[in-house]
Motif scaffolding. Structure first.
Motif: not given
Length: 109
Positions: A68-81
């Protein structure tokens, strides 16, 4: 959406009882976690491209239930072509790492 930079994205979903999939624990439904993985990974590229980026592939590893807590998502770039981008994503509920994922997104129109 909380923040998008060139290399990261952060999202947040506040706790809501309607998101609970198992009231005995209670635990947020896994579909909510996987949707947040996808949204957070795509946000990394949408925020920088300014247009929709379809998901090509996505993998989610469920590590712990989200309470019962706020969900936090974190994305980090692995590759961008030129035509695809790949992001590593973590979903936390408070201090608990609930899920990790990898998303692959189409960047070219």
């Amino acid at each position: 959406m909380v923040e998008v930079t060139e290399d990261t994205a952060t999202t947040r979903i506040p706790f809501d009882e309607d998101l609970v999939g198992n009231p005995d624990v209670p635990a947020i439904h896994g579909g909510v976690l996987s949707a947040l993985v996808d949204l957070t990974g795509a946000a990394l590229f949408v925020g920088n491209l300014g247009r929709y980026t379809p998901t090509i592939d996505m993998r989610v590893d469920y590590l712990s239930h989200a309470g019962e807590e706020t969900l936090v998502g974190n994305a980090r770039l692995r590759r961008k072509g030129g035509s695809i981008g790949v992001a590593d994503i973590e979903i936390r509920a408070g201090d608990t790492l609930c899920a990790t994922g990898v998303g692959t997104y189409k960047l070219s129109p």
